[in-house]
Design a protein around this motif. Sequence first.
Motif: not given
Length: 132
Positions: A28-37
């Motif tokens: 539900s809350f993937p840490a890797a995808e939360a951080a943007g470019t």
Amino acid sequence: MAAARRGRSSASGVVLLSCLVVALLTESFPAAEAAGTTYYVGDAGGWGRNLDWWLAGKTFYAGDVLVFKYNREYHDVAVVGGKGYRRCKVPRSTVVLRSGYDQVTLRRGNNYFICGMPAHCDAGMKLAVKAF
């Protein structure tokens, strides 16, 4: 012996349930995808006028971070709405950043930035970024 088996079974159930909860939260809350470019506005030239060339070919997403680098004695970054962007006006309730090295996390949709110093926005020191 039956009591010993129940205890072991209960412990295994708790461990299994804990693993399941962790797996569901990770989905539900993937840490890797939360951080943007992170993007440096204007690249080495920094926050300035006529940055359409800098936007070309980039796709932005909610959560991406724009870093505005500039001389804080001469410029600032006002986070405005579409009306403020089109009119080059900084409404009273606007967040105005003045550090010379400001980081802004994009929200989904249109994000507008102008330099609030007199005549700078009218001279082209503004940026409109659409984030998906």
